[in-house]
Design a protein around this motif. Sequence first.
Motif, PDB file in Angstrom:
ATOM      1  N   LYS A   1       0.812  -1.218   0.000  1.00  0.00           N
ATOM      2  CA  LYS A   1       0.000   0.000   0.000  1.00  0.00           C
ATOM      3  C   LYS A   1       0.845   1.267   0.000  1.00  0.00           C
ATOM      4  O   LYS A   1       0.558   2.227  -0.719  1.00  0.00           O
ATOM      5  CB  LYS A   1      -0.946   0.000   1.197  1.00  0.00           C
ATOM      6  N   GLY A   2       1.886   1.291   0.809  1.00  0.00           N
ATOM      7  CA  GLY A   2       2.717   2.493   0.886  1.00  0.00           C
ATOM      8  C   GLY A   2       3.413   2.794  -0.425  1.00  0.00           C
ATOM      9  O   GLY A   2       3.508   3.946  -0.854  1.00  0.00           O
ATOM     10  N   VAL A   3       3.923   1.751  -1.071  1.00  0.00           N
ATOM     11  CA  VAL A   3       4.602   1.928  -2.361  1.00  0.00           C
ATOM     12  C   VAL A   3       3.594   2.388  -3.413  1.00  0.00           C
ATOM     13  O   VAL A   3       3.879   3.288  -4.214  1.00  0.00           O
ATOM     14  CB  VAL A   3       5.280   0.614  -2.797  1.00  0.00           C
ATOM     15  N   PHE A   4       2.405   1.757  -3.410  1.00  0.00           N
ATOM     16  CA  PHE A   4       1.385   2.146  -4.386  1.00  0.00           C
ATOM     17  C   PHE A   4       0.993   3.610  -4.212  1.00  0.00           C
ATOM     18  O   PHE A   4       0.870   4.346  -5.195  1.00  0.00           O
ATOM     19  CB  PHE A   4       0.151   1.257  -4.248  1.00  0.00           C
ATOM     20  N   ARG A   5       0.800   4.048  -2.966  1.00  0.00           N
ATOM     21  CA  ARG A   5       0.413   5.446  -2.744  1.00  0.00           C
ATOM     22  C   ARG A   5       1.509   6.404  -3.215  1.00  0.00           C
ATOM     23  O   ARG A   5       1.223   7.476  -3.749  1.00  0.00           O
ATOM     24  CB  ARG A   5       0.095   5.670  -1.262  1.00  0.00           C
ATOM     25  N   SER A   6       2.766   6.014  -3.040  1.00  0.00           N
ATOM     26  CA  SER A   6       3.876   6.842  -3.493  1.00  0.00           C
ATOM     27  C   SER A   6       3.853   6.991  -5.015  1.00  0.00           C
ATOM     28  O   SER A   6       3.997   8.099  -5.557  1.00  0.00           O
ATOM     29  CB  SER A   6       5.209   6.240  -3.041  1.00  0.00           C
ATOM     30  N   ILE A   7       3.666   5.880  -5.719  1.00  0.00           N
ATOM     31  CA  ILE A   7       3.605   5.914  -7.183  1.00  0.00           C
ATOM     32  C   ILE A   7       2.380   6.702  -7.646  1.00  0.00           C
ATOM     33  O   ILE A   7       2.449   7.511  -8.577  1.00  0.00           O
ATOM     34  CB  ILE A   7       3.552   4.478  -7.750  1.00  0.00           C
ATOM     35  N   GLN A   8       1.257   6.504  -6.958  1.00  0.00           N
ATOM     36  CA  GLN A   8       0.023   7.197  -7.316  1.00  0.00           C
ATOM     37  C   GLN A   8       0.183   8.708  -7.184  1.00  0.00           C
ATOM     38  O   GLN A   8      -0.288   9.475  -8.026  1.00  0.00           O
ATOM     39  CB  GLN A   8      -1.125   6.687  -6.445  1.00  0.00           C
TER      40      GLN A   8
ATOM     41  N   SER B   1       2.964  10.403  -7.473  1.00  0.00           N
ATOM     42  CA  SER B   1       3.825  10.859  -8.569  1.00  0.00           C
ATOM     43  C   SER B   1       3.029  10.998  -9.857  1.00  0.00           C
ATOM     44  O   SER B   1       3.209  11.960 -10.615  1.00  0.00           O
ATOM     45  CB  SER B   1       4.987   9.878  -8.784  1.00  0.00           C
ATOM     46  N   ILE B   2       2.140  10.044 -10.120  1.00  0.00           N
ATOM     47  CA  ILE B   2       1.366  10.058 -11.365  1.00  0.00           C
ATOM     48  C   ILE B   2       0.309  11.160 -11.348  1.00  0.00           C
ATOM     49  O   ILE B   2       0.184  11.937 -12.302  1.00  0.00           O
ATOM     50  CB  ILE B   2       0.710   8.680 -11.597  1.00  0.00           C
ATOM     51  N   ARG B   3      -0.458  11.249 -10.264  1.00  0.00           N
ATOM     52  CA  ARG B   3      -1.617  12.147 -10.243  1.00  0.00           C
ATOM     53  C   ARG B   3      -1.281  13.568  -9.809  1.00  0.00           C
ATOM     54  O   ARG B   3      -1.961  14.518 -10.214  1.00  0.00           O
ATOM     55  CB  ARG B   3      -2.694  11.571  -9.321  1.00  0.00           C
ATOM     56  N   GLU B   4      -0.247  13.721  -8.996  1.00  0.00           N
ATOM     57  CA  GLU B   4       0.064  15.037  -8.462  1.00  0.00           C
ATOM     58  C   GLU B   4       1.379  15.602  -8.984  1.00  0.00           C
ATOM     59  O   GLU B   4       1.761  16.712  -8.629  1.00  0.00           O
ATOM     60  CB  GLU B   4       0.092  14.984  -6.926  1.00  0.00           C
ATOM     61  N   GLY B   5       2.064  14.823  -9.807  1.00  0.00           N
ATOM     62  CA  GLY B   5       3.311  15.301 -10.378  1.00  0.00           C
ATOM     63  C   GLY B   5       4.450  15.398  -9.383  1.00  0.00           C
ATOM     64  O   GLY B   5       5.401  16.159  -9.599  1.00  0.00           O
ATOM     65  N   ARG B   6       4.384  14.635  -8.294  1.00  0.00           N
ATOM     66  CA  ARG B   6       5.447  14.691  -7.291  1.00  0.00           C
ATOM     67  C   ARG B   6       6.685  13.939  -7.756  1.00  0.00           C
ATOM     68  O   ARG B   6       6.607  13.028  -8.580  1.00  0.00           O
ATOM     69  CB  ARG B   6       4.954  14.112  -5.963  1.00  0.00           C
ATOM     70  N   LYS B   7       7.818  14.285  -7.189  1.00  0.00           N
ATOM     71  CA  LYS B   7       9.081  13.646  -7.527  1.00  0.00           C
ATOM     72  C   LYS B   7       9.020  12.166  -7.168  1.00  0.00           C
ATOM     73  O   LYS B   7       8.525  11.788  -6.111  1.00  0.00           O
ATOM     74  CB  LYS B   7      10.229  14.320  -6.784  1.00  0.00           C
ATOM     75  N   LEU B   8       9.533  11.318  -8.064  1.00  0.00           N
ATOM     76  CA  LEU B   8       9.521   9.879  -7.835  1.00  0.00           C
ATOM     77  C   LEU B   8      10.437   9.519  -6.677  1.00  0.00           C
ATOM     78  O   LEU B   8      11.587   9.960  -6.617  1.00  0.00           O
ATOM     79  CB  LEU B   8       9.977   9.153  -9.105  1.00  0.00           C
ATOM     80  N   ASP B   9       9.927   8.723  -5.756  1.00  0.00           N
ATOM     81  CA  ASP B   9      10.714   8.232  -4.621  1.00  0.00           C
ATOM     82  C   ASP B   9      11.560   7.056  -5.106  1.00  0.00           C
ATOM     83  O   ASP B   9      11.049   5.970  -5.379  1.00  0.00           O
ATOM     84  CB  ASP B   9       9.773   7.800  -3.493  1.00  0.00           C
ATOM     85  N   ALA B  10      12.876   7.286  -5.229  1.00  0.00           N
ATOM     86  CA  ALA B  10      13.760   6.257  -5.769  1.00  0.00           C
ATOM     87  C   ALA B  10      13.785   5.003  -4.923  1.00  0.00           C
ATOM     88  O   ALA B  10      14.108   3.914  -5.414  1.00  0.00           O
ATOM     89  CB  ALA B  10      15.168   6.828  -5.917  1.00  0.00           C
ATOM     90  N   SER B  11      13.442   5.126  -3.650  1.00  0.00           N
ATOM     91  CA  SER B  11      13.531   3.973  -2.752  1.00  0.00           C
ATOM     92  C   SER B  11      12.499   2.895  -3.079  1.00  0.00           C
ATOM     93  O   SER B  11      12.640   1.752  -2.634  1.00  0.00           O
ATOM     94  CB  SER B  11      13.354   4.424  -1.297  1.00  0.00           C
ATOM     95  N   VAL B  12      11.454   3.224  -3.846  1.00  0.00           N
ATOM     96  CA  VAL B  12      10.416   2.237  -4.144  1.00  0.00           C
ATOM     97  C   VAL B  12      10.684   1.509  -5.456  1.00  0.00           C
ATOM     98  O   VAL B  12       9.945   0.591  -5.819  1.00  0.00           O
ATOM     99  CB  VAL B  12       9.020   2.895  -4.201  1.00  0.00           C
ATOM    100  N   SER B  13      11.740   1.885  -6.175  1.00  0.00           N
ATOM    101  CA  SER B  13      11.929   1.366  -7.531  1.00  0.00           C
ATOM    102  C   SER B  13      12.163  -0.144  -7.556  1.00  0.00           C
ATOM    103  O   SER B  13      11.686  -0.838  -8.460  1.00  0.00           O
ATOM    104  CB  SER B  13      13.083   2.094  -8.223  1.00  0.00           C
ATOM    105  N   ASP B  14      12.899  -0.671  -6.577  1.00  0.00           N
ATOM    106  CA  ASP B  14      13.148  -2.116  -6.568  1.00  0.00           C
ATOM    107  C   ASP B  14      11.859  -2.901  -6.391  1.00  0.00           C
ATOM    108  O   ASP B  14      11.645  -3.936  -7.045  1.00  0.00           O
ATOM    109  CB  ASP B  14      14.131  -2.481  -5.450  1.00  0.00           C
ATOM    110  N   VAL B  15      10.988  -2.428  -5.506  1.00  0.00           N
ATOM    111  CA  VAL B  15       9.714  -3.114  -5.267  1.00  0.00           C
ATOM    112  C   VAL B  15       8.845  -3.073  -6.519  1.00  0.00           C
ATOM    113  O   VAL B  15       8.238  -4.076  -6.924  1.00  0.00           O
ATOM    114  CB  VAL B  15       8.975  -2.476  -4.074  1.00  0.00           C
ATOM    115  N   VAL B  16       8.785  -1.894  -7.167  1.00  0.00           N
ATOM    116  CA  VAL B  16       7.982  -1.757  -8.393  1.00  0.00           C
ATOM    117  C   VAL B  16       8.548  -2.653  -9.485  1.00  0.00           C
ATOM    118  O   VAL B  16       7.800  -3.333 -10.207  1.00  0.00           O
ATOM    119  CB  VAL B  16       7.945  -0.290  -8.853  1.00  0.00           C
ATOM    120  N   ALA B  17       9.875  -2.677  -9.629  1.00  0.00           N
ATOM    121  CA  ALA B  17      10.505  -3.486 -10.675  1.00  0.00           C
ATOM    122  C   ALA B  17      10.182  -4.962 -10.494  1.00  0.00           C
ATOM    123  O   ALA B  17       9.868  -5.681 -11.465  1.00  0.00           O
ATOM    124  CB  ALA B  17      12.014  -3.261 -10.669  1.00  0.00           C
ATOM    125  N   GLN B  18      10.252  -5.439  -9.280  1.00  0.00           N
ATOM    126  CA  GLN B  18       9.969  -6.847  -9.018  1.00  0.00           C
ATOM    127  C   GLN B  18       8.516  -7.173  -9.352  1.00  0.00           C
ATOM    128  O   GLN B  18       8.224  -8.189 -10.001  1.00  0.00           O
ATOM    129  CB  GLN B  18      10.250  -7.178  -7.552  1.00  0.00           C
TER     130      GLN B  18
END
Length: 722
Positions: A47-54, A56-73
Motif C-alpha cells: 500500500k505504501g509503495v502504491f500510494r507513493s507511485i500514485q 507521482s502520477i496524479r500530483e506530479g510529485r518527484k519519484l521516490d527512488a527507494s520504491v523502484s526495486d519493489v515496483v521493478a519486481q
Amino acid sequence: MPSPARLQALQAILQRPPTPVEPAAPLEEIWASDVFGLESMRSALPKGVFRSIQRSIREGRKLDASVSDVVAQAMKDWASARGALYYAHVFYPLTNLTAEKHDGFISPQSDGKAIAEFSGKLLVQGEPDGSSFPNGGLRTTFEARGYTAWDVTSPAWLMRTPNGVTLCIPTVFVSWTGEALDKKSPLLRSNAAMNKQAQRLLRLLGETEIAPVNSSCGAEQEYFLIDASYTALRPDLLLAGRTLFGAPPAKGQQFDDHYFGAIPERVQVFMQDVEAQLYRLGIPAKTRHNEVAPGQFEIAPYFEAANVATDHQQLTMTVLRSTAKKHGLTCLLHEKPFAGVNGSGKHVNWSIGNPTQGNLLDPGKTPHANLQFLIFCAAVIRGVHCFGPLLRAVIATASNDHRLGANEAPPAIISVYLGSQLEDVYNQIKSGHLEGSAEAALMSLGVDTLPELNKDPGDRNRTSPFAFTGNRFEFRAVGSGQSVAGPLVALNTILADSLQWIGDRLEEQLSTGAPLQEAAFAVLKRTMDEHGAVVFGGDGYSSEWHRKAVEERGLENLRTSADALPVLERPEIRDLFQRQGVLTPVELESRFEVYAEQYILAIEVEARLALRIARTQIYPVAMQSLERLSRSLRDQEAIGIQTDRGLAATIADLNSKLVQRSSALEEALAHPPHDTHGHLRHCSDTLMSLIGSLREAVDGLETLVDDDLWPLPTYQEMLFVR
C-alpha cells in the motif's frame, strides 16, 4: 489487360482467403489487460509503495527512488506471468517514430542455471547509443553515451508477437550532458510550465483548492489502405511513402460516395483486429469510418492526458502498420500518398483542466458569465496570435507540405475559429460592453416520430487550422505520420506564456484596488484589442482571406517547410522556450537542424526515386509501346490503310520530355547549396518543381502507353481493388 506483374498482383488479391481472426471478446475482459497501470499496481504493490507511485502520477510529485526495486519486481512478476522474457525501454527520438532497446530478464547463475531478474536500477535507467539518432549536433560519433529514464506517468504495457511477449517501459531519452534527444522530455516540461502558470492564474481568480492542471489530447488518425501486392510493385510507396507518379483514374472522390460509406468487409475485419489490440493496451479507440478519399479511413480515440495520449498515438500507428501486414494490406500514413484525392491529417483535439476546476476550456451554457473560461480561452487566442508561426513550424514536414494550403486541409495561415457565439462574446468585450451570449436551441425535423435535436449555438468551420469545437481546440493541420508531441509542446508552451502574461496584467489591475470582475474585464479587453486579429470565422480557403490575413492583419503565410522551419531560429521563439523552461537554446537549435535535415533528405530521396523509376521502368516501356505502334502504322500504310500518326508523335514527345527533365533533375541533385538554408530552398523551389515537371511527362505516358506494358500499379487498381 494489365501487365503480367500487375495481373499477377490482381489475381493474388482476388484469390486471397480471408485473414483468420479470433472472435471479439467482451470489452470488460480485455480492456487494459496488457497494461501495468494503476489497477495492476494496486493489487501487486504494498500500500505504501502504491500510494507513493500514485502521488507521482496524479500530483506530479518527484519519484521516490527507494520504491523502484519493489515496483521493478512486481512489474517483472506481472509480465513474466504473461509470458514475457524481455523488457524494452521505449522512447521517442526526433524521427516521429518509436525506438526500443530490448534486454532479457535472464541472469545466469554460478551453478549453470539461469533466473529472471529485474531491479529498480534497470527499471529507472537504461543506456542506448546517444549519437546514432538525429540530434542536430548535440552528440557526435565519439560522444555516444545517452540515457533513458523511466516515465512513471505513462503505464508500461506488453508487446505481443506470435512467438513471444515483451514488457515495454515508456522512457525519456537524454544525452550524457543532459539535453533532451527525444519528444517526451519537452512534452513533460511544457506541461509542467503550463501547470505552474495555470495554478497561479486560478489563484488570482479566487480559487483556493487547485489540483495539478494537465493538458489532454485526442488525436484523430487518418490513413490509407492498399493491398500489399501493389505496394511491392511501387518503389515510390516502399521508399517514399507516396506515389511519385500516377495518372488520375476516371473516377476519384468526386461522387462523395466513400465518406461515411459502408466499410468494406476486409477493411472492417482489419479495423476490428486493430481495436481488439488497442483495447488490450488501454487505448480508448472510439470511432471508425470511411474518410473522403477512396481507400482512406479514420480511427479516433477518447481524450487522455497528453503524455499518455502521445504514447498511445505512437502505439496506434505501430499497431495499424503491423496489423495491416497481417491482413495482406499496407497502411499508408503519408499525408498525400495519392495526388488528386484528399490527403490524410491528424486532428489534435487539445484542452486543459484538472479534477477541482474541471475542463478550463468548457464555456458552459452561458459563456459570457464564465470568467474562468473567458480568461483561459483569451490566453489561447493571444498565444496563437503571438506564436502562430511556431505552430506552423512544428507541423512542417516534406510530406505535410503536400496537404497544407490545399482545398482539403487547413491553410498555412494559422488563425483561430471560435464559432459565432464566442466570436460575438469577444467582440462585445472589445467594444467594452459584455451583455450576453446566444443560447442553444432545439431543431424540429418536421416529422412527429423524429426527435427534436439540440442545435449548438455556433457552427463548425472545416477550413480553420485551429478551431474551437465546444470544449476544446482542434489543431487540424498536424500531419498523419507525425508524433503529436511536437504540436502539444508548442501548444502547452505558448499557453503557459500567455497565462503568465495575463496573470501579470491581472496582478497589476488588482494592485490598484480594482474588483476582480472589473480587473479581469480590463485584461480581457486589452488581450482582444491587441490579439483579436487572429480570430477569423470565414472561408480559410479563399484568396481574399489570404490577402487580408497578410496585408491587413499581419499574419504570416508560411507556405512550405522551407518557409516555416527557420521560425525555430527566431530570437522570440528561443526566448519563449527558454523563459518557460521547456527547451534550452541549444536544444531548440538542434530541432531546427534535425527537421531541416529530414526535410532535405526526404526531398532528395524522392528525386532519386523519380529518376530511377522514370529511366529504368517508364522510358523502356514507352519506347516499346512506341515501337509497337510504329510497326502497326507501317503495316497498315503498306496495305493502303490511311493512318493518323498523332498518337505516336505524342508518345515520342512525352518520352523526349522525360529524358530532358530527368537530366535536369539529375543536374540539380548533383549540385546542392552547402548551407542549410540554401539547401532547404533548393529542395523546395528547385527539386520539387523538377519532380513535378517529370511527373507530368510520366503521367501523360501512362494514359497513352499500352496497358499490358505499363509496369506500375495504377491509381484505379490501388484505390479501388482490395
